[in-house]
Design a protein around this motif. Structure first.
Motif, PDB file in Angstrom:
ATOM      1  N   LEU A 296      -7.175  59.676  82.827  1.00 18.27           N
ATOM      2  CA  LEU A 296      -5.935  59.341  82.683  1.00 18.27           C
ATOM      3  C   LEU A 296      -5.171  60.185  81.412  1.00 18.27           C
ATOM      4  O   LEU A 296      -3.872  60.758  81.052  1.00 18.27           O
ATOM      5  CB  LEU A 296      -5.185  58.027  82.401  1.00 18.27           C
ATOM      6  N   ILE A 297      -5.861  59.856  80.128  1.00 15.57           N
ATOM      7  CA  ILE A 297      -5.630  60.557  78.608  1.00 15.57           C
ATOM      8  C   ILE A 297      -5.717  62.247  78.738  1.00 15.57           C
ATOM      9  O   ILE A 297      -4.518  62.758  78.644  1.00 15.57           O
ATOM     10  CB  ILE A 297      -6.587  60.456  77.295  1.00 15.57           C
ATOM     11  N   ALA A 298      -6.642  62.648  79.207  1.00 13.05           N
ATOM     12  CA  ALA A 298      -6.272  63.791  80.037  1.00 13.05           C
ATOM     13  C   ALA A 298      -4.977  64.661  80.077  1.00 13.05           C
ATOM     14  O   ALA A 298      -5.037  65.656  80.106  1.00 13.05           O
ATOM     15  CB  ALA A 298      -8.314  64.433  80.284  1.00 13.05           C
ATOM     16  N   SER A 299      -4.785  63.791  81.784  1.00 13.73           N
ATOM     17  CA  SER A 299      -3.970  64.083  82.376  1.00 13.73           C
ATOM     18  C   SER A 299      -2.228  63.922  81.800  1.00 13.73           C
ATOM     19  O   SER A 299      -1.634  65.004  81.592  1.00 13.73           O
ATOM     20  CB  SER A 299      -3.404  63.682  83.662  1.00 13.73           C
ATOM     21  N   GLY A 300      -2.218  63.949  80.411  1.00 15.06           N
ATOM     22  CA  GLY A 300      -1.494  62.823  79.855  1.00 15.06           C
ATOM     23  C   GLY A 300      -0.401  62.025  79.973  1.00 15.06           C
ATOM     24  O   GLY A 300       0.385  61.720  79.535  1.00 15.06           O
ATOM     25  N   ARG A 301      -1.036  61.733  81.714  1.00 17.74           N
ATOM     26  CA  ARG A 301       0.330  60.521  82.390  1.00 17.74           C
ATOM     27  C   ARG A 301       0.256  59.341  80.631  1.00 17.74           C
ATOM     28  O   ARG A 301       1.237  58.834  80.948  1.00 17.74           O
ATOM     29  CB  ARG A 301      -0.554  60.274  83.641  1.00 17.74           C
TER      30      ARG A 301
END
Lengths: 268, 285, 259
Positions: free
Chosen positions: C46-51
Motif C-alpha cells: 500500500l505504501i509502495a503503490s502510493g495509495r
C-alpha cells in the motif's frame, strides 16, 4: 475585564432569572433566523421550518417510536459504559499501584490508544456484522481509555505525605490503598468517567449510523434515506439532549461523590 | 495631622469613600471610609495597616484601577478617571509578563504605551538597558521571569516601572513575598533608585503599601496608619529620620520609638477588629 | 534504572504479536483473517503503490481546511466573548445548545446539503473542531490574570493593544489545549465521515483513508489492508499530537508551567 469587576453583579436569584431570559431570547433569535433561511431555501427536504421539526418531534415521541430508538441506544450505551468501567478502573488501579504492571501494559495501551474507536468500525463490521455487538464493542473500546488512564494518573498523583501519614499510624498497605489512594484518585476517576461519557455518545452515533439495525444513530440515517428531514433533525435534537443530560448527570454525580474537589476538569 | 503646603500637593484624596457589593448576597461592604489625604511631590509616603484596612484599595484608586464611590482622587489638581502612564505601579505578585524576557518586560511600557512615543528604537533600547543595569539585573536581560528568583523578579518589576518614567510610583506590598534578607537589600536599593542621596527636587513621588512597620519607617518621609472595618486613616506620622538611611538607621532610638508607636496603634485596632468581627463582615484588603 | 526496565516494555506487545501470528497459521489457507506477516506485506504494497499516502494526504487536507475555518472563527469569537461580557451573554446560549450535538450525527444533514464529496467532510471536521477551540479560548481569556492587564494599564497601554499584547499571549496556552483537542477530534471525525460517506453515499468515490477502509471491507474484503489503515490512522494521530506539542514548545518557550 477590569471594567466588569466594578459593575457590581446583581444578587443571586435575579441573576439566574436574567440568564434564563437571555437564553430564551437567544434561542428565539436563532429560531427566527432558521425560519427565514428555510423560507429563502424554500425546500422542506433540504431545510424544514423549525415548527415542522417541533411537530415531528412531538409525533415521534407521542407514537412511541422515539422511545424505542432511544431505549435501544441507551441500553447499548449503559452496557458498554459499565463494561468499560469494570475493565478500565481495575486495570488503572493495577497500573497505578505497581510499576511492573504498567511497564507490561503501558506499551499496549499506548499502541492502541491513538487508533480511534471509529477506525475499528470496518474490522468490527467484518467480525461482528451489523447488530448489537458492533456498537457495544466500539463504545466499550472508546470509553475504556479515559477510565484507565485517569484512574492510573489519579492513583499516581496521590500525595506521598498522605501515604506516609497513614503509614506512621501503623496502617497496612491494603487499607492505605482502600482508604487513602482510591479516595484521593476518585476526583480524577470521575473526570475520566465524564470524558468517557462524552466519547461514548459520540462513537455510539457513529457506530449505529454505520453498523446497527436500530437505535438513534440508525434512525437519523434511516429517515434521511426516506428524505424525512424534519424527523432527521428531531432525532438529532433528541441525541443532543440525551448527551447533554448524560453529562449533567455525571457532573452531578461527580459533585455528589467528591464534594471536596473543586476541579471540574476539561471537557473535550 | 501634618499638612505642609508648598507648591500644591501632587496627589489628593478628597472625602473618598469606597464600597463594594458582595456578588451573591447583595450586601454592601465599606472598604474605605471617608479618607482625606494629600501627598507632596517628591515625597515617599507609606501606608500601613492590618489586612482588610483598604490600603490596597486606596492605592488602586490612585492608580485609577478602581474609582471611588464618593469623593475625588486627583493628581496635580485633575481628577483621576482611569489608569495612565504617569502613575506606574509595582505589584506584590510581580505581574511580569511570563512570555516576555526581562528586557522585553522592561521595554513593554515604552513600546506599547504613550511614554515611548517619539523615542527611536535605539534610544528606547538604551533606556531599557540603563534601567536593567540600575536595578542590578545586567546579564539577565534574556531570561524569562520563571527563571528568576523572587527578588530578581521584583527588581524587574521596579525596572519596568522606572523605565516608563512615571511621575508617581505606586508600590503594592512589593517586598511582601520575599525573604527577610532580600527584603532588606531591596529596601536600600529602592531608596537608591528613588534618588535618596541626590537632589531632593529630582525625586519622584512614591506611595508604598506594606504591612511591615519597620519597612514603613525605614523607607518613608511620612507614614499613614489605617484601621480596618471600615478602612479608615487613623494617624499620619512624620518620620523625620535623616537620609540617606542605612543599617545604622534601624538601630536608632527614634526608629524604635516610632515603630513601637505605630504597632500600638495597629495592635489596638487588631483587638477592636477581633471583637467586632461578628457583625462587620470582611472588607477587601 | 530505565535500562534495566526496558525489556519488560516489549514482553506483552511482542508476545501478543507472536501469538497472533501462530493463531493465524492454524487457520485454513482460505481464511481472510489478518495475520501480522500478511499485514506487513500489505503495508509494503500500500505504501509502495502510493495509495495509502495519497489517501492519508487527502484526509489530512480536509482536516486542515476544516480546522482552519473553524479555528479562525473560534479564535476571533472566543477572544471577543471572553473579553467583552455582553458579547458572551448573548452568544453563549447558542453555543451551549449546539455543543452537545455529536458531529457525526450531523453527517446525514451534511450529505443532504453538500453531497458526498469533500465539502460535507470538511463541514463535519469544522463542526467538530469548533467547540473545543472556542470553549478553551474563552476560558483562556477569562483566566488571564487581572494583575497582568492592570500592569499594562498602569503603563498607559491602550485597551485594544492590551488585547493583542497581553490577553492573547496570556490565553495562548489554554488556546493551544483547545487546538490539540480540536485536532484530535477532527482527525477522528474525518475517519467517521469518510467511512459513513463510503457506506451510505452509494459509492460516490469521495476518497480519503476512511473511505479506503470501507472499500477494503465492502468490496475486496482485504482485512490485512484494513489493519494497515488502522495503524496508519493511529500513527497520524500520534504525529499530529506530537507536532502540536513541539509547536507549543517552540511558540511558548516561557510556558514551562503549562507543560
Amino acid at each position: 475585564m477590569a471594567r466588569a469587576a466594578d459593575s457590581g453583579a446583581p444578587p443571586g436569584r435575579q441573576w439566574r432569572q436574567s440568564t434564563v431570559l437571555l437564553y430564551l431570547r437567544s434561542l428565539l433569535a436563532l429560531a427566527i433566523i432558521w425560519s427565514l433561511i428555510a423560507l429563502w431555501v424554500g425546500n422542506h427536504v433540504i431545510l424544514p421550518q423549525p415548527t415542522s421539526v417541533a411537530y415531528e418531534l412531538f409525533r415521534l415521541i407521542a407514537s412511541g417510536e422515539m422511545l424505542v430508538h432511544a431505549a435501544v441506544s441507551l441500553w447499548r450505551l449503559a452496557l458498554s459504559y459499565a463494561l468499560a468501567a469494570l475493565i478500565g478502573i481495575p486495570l488503572g488501579l493495577l497500573m497505578g499501584l505497581w510499576p511492573w504492571a504498567s511497564d507490561l501494559l503501558d506499551p499496549v495501551v499506548e499502541i492502541l490508544r491513538p487508533i480511534s474507536g471509529i477506525a475499528w468500525i470496518p474490522l468490527a463490521l467484518f467480525i461482528f456484522g451489523i447488530g448489537n455487538e458492533l456498537p457495544i464493542f466500539i463504545i466499550t473500546y472508546v470509553a475504556l481509555f479515559p477510565f484507565l488512564l485517569n484512574t492510573m494518573a489519579g492513583v499516581r498523583a496521590t500525595d506521598r505525605t498522605l501515604v506516609r501519614a497513614a503509614r506512621t499510624m501503623g496502617v497496612d498497605q491494603r487499607t492505605i490503598v482502600r482508604h487513602v489512594m482510591i479516595p484521593s484518585a476518585l476526583p480524577q476517576i470521575l473526570t475520566g468517567a465524564r470524558i468517557a461519557g462524552g466519547a461514548a455518545w459520540m462513537s455510539l452515533v457513529a457506530a449505529e449510523l454505520i453498523g446497527a439495525p436500530s437505535g438513534l444513530g440508525f434512525a437519523i440515517e434511516w429517515y434521511r434515506q426516506l428524505l424525512m428531514t424534519p424527523k432527521v433533525i428531531a432525532v438529532i435534537v433528541v441525541i443532543s439532549l440525551l448527551g447533554y443530560l448524560t453529562d449533567r448527570g455525571l457532573r452531578w454525580l461527580q459533585q455528589r461523590l467528591t464534594p471536596w474537589s473543586t476541579g471540574i476538569g476539561a471537557n473535550p | 495631622m501634618s499638612q505642609p503646603v508648598p507648591s500644591g500637593p501632587k496627589l489628593r484624596l478628597d472625602g473618598v469613600r469606597k464600597t463594594f457589593t458582595v456578588p451573591r448576597s447583595g450586601a454592601t461592604v465599606v472598604a474605605v471610609e471617608t479618607a482625606d489625604l494629600t501627598i507632596e511631590a517628591g515625597e515617599f509616603l507609606t501606608i500601613v495597616g492590618p489586612s482588610g484596612c483598604g490600603k490596597s484599595t486606596i492605592l488602586n484608586m490612585l492608580a485609577g484601577l478602581e474609582l471611588p464611590t464618593e469623593g475625588t482622587v486627583a493628581m496635580d489638581g485633575r481628577t483621576i478617571t482611569g489608569p495612565a502612564a504617569e502613575r506606574g505601579m509595582v505589584f506584590q505578585d510581580y505581574a511580569l509578563f511570563p512570555w516576555k524576557t526581562v528586557f522585553e518586560n522592561v521595554e513593554f511600557g515604552l513600546r506599547y504605551g504613550p511614554h515611548g512615543k517619539g523615542l527611536s528604537t535605539a534610544e528606547r533600547r538604551r533606556r531599557v538597558a540603563r534601567c536593567v543595569e540600575l536595578v542590578g539585573l545586567g546579564g539577565s536581560e534574556q531570561k524569562y521571569p520563571h527563571e528568576l528568583s523572587g527578588g530578581m523578579r521584583q527588581r524587574c518589576g521596579i525596572a519596568r516601572l522606572v523605565a516608563n518614567e512615571p511621575d508617581v510610583l505606586l508600590m503594592d506590598e512589593p517586598f511582601a513575598a520575599l525573604d527577610a534578607q532580600t527584603r532588606i537589600i531591596l529596601q536600600e536599593e529602592l531608596l537608591r533608585i528613588w534618588g535618596e542621596t541626590g537632589n531632593r527636587a529630582e525625586r519622584r513621588t512614591v506611595v508604598f503599601i506594606t504591612h511591615a512597620i519597620d519597612e514603613a519607617v525605614f523607607l518613608s518621609d511620612r507614614v499613614v496608619v489605617m484601621s480596618a472595618h471600615p478602612g479608615r486613616i487613623i494617624e499620619v506620622l512624620d518620620v523625620g529620620l535623616p537620609r540617606p538611611r542605612t543599617d545604622a538607621t534601624r538601630t536608632r532610638p527614634e526608629f524604635q520609638a516610632l515603630s513601637q508607636a505605630i504597632w500600638n496603634l495597629i495592635r489596638d485596632e487588631v483587638y477592636r477588629a477581633a471583637t467586632a468581627a461578628g457583625s462587620a463582615g470582611g472588607a477587601r484588603d | 534504572m530505565s535500562t534495566r526496565r526496558w525489556p519488560r516494555y516489549f514482553i506483552l506487545p511482542l508476545g501478543l504479536l507472536v501469538l497472533w501470528q501462530l493463531w493465524g497459521m492454524t487457520l485454513p489457507a482460505r481464511s481472510r483473517a489478518p495475520v501480522p506477516l500478511d499485514v506487513l506485506a500489505s503495508a509494503v504494497d500500500l505504501i509502495a503503490s502510493g495509495r495509502l499516502p495519497m489517501a492519508l494526504l487527502q484526509s489530512l487536507g480536509r482536516v486542515g481546511l476544516g480546522f482552519l475555518v473553524a479555528g479562525s472563527i473560534a479564535l476571533v469569537l472566543g477572544l471577543l466573548m471572553g473579553f467583552f461580557r455582553p458579547v458572551e451573554r448573548n452568544l453563549d446560549p447558542i453555543i451551549e445548545s449546539f455543543r452537545p450535538v455529536a458531529p457525526i450525527a450531523l453527517l446525514p444533514l451534511a450529505i443532504l446539503w453538500l453531497g458526498t464529496g469533500t465539502p460535507a467532510a470538511v463541514f463535519i471536521v469544522a463542526y467538530a473542531a469548533f467547540f473545543p477551540m472556542i470553549v478553551n479560548t474563552i476560558a483562556g481569556v477569562k483566566g488571564v490574570e487581572r494583575r497582568l492587564v492592570q500592569a499594562a494599564q498602569t503603563l498607559g497601554v491602550p485597551q485594544l493593544t492590551i488585547l493583542r499584547t497581553v490577553v492573547l499571549p496570556a490565553a495562548l496556552p489554554s488556546i493551544f489545549i483547545g487546538v490539540r483537542l480540536a485536532m484530535g477530534l477532527a482527525w477522528m471525525s474525518i475517519i467517521a465521515a469518510e467511512l459513513a460517506v463510503g457506506s451510505k453515499g452509494g459509492g460516490g468515490g469521495s476518497g480519503g483513508v476512511g473511505e479506503m477502509m470501507f472499500v477494503f471491507y465492502a468490496y475486496y474484503i482485504e482485512l490485512d489492508s484494513i489493519v494497515v489503515c488502522m495503524i496508519a490512522v493511529g500513527l497520524v494521530a500520534l504525529a499530529i499530537d506530537h507536532g502540536l506539542r513541539w509547536l507549543q514548545r517552540w511558540l511558548m518557550p516561557w510556558a514551562e508551567q503549562y507543560r
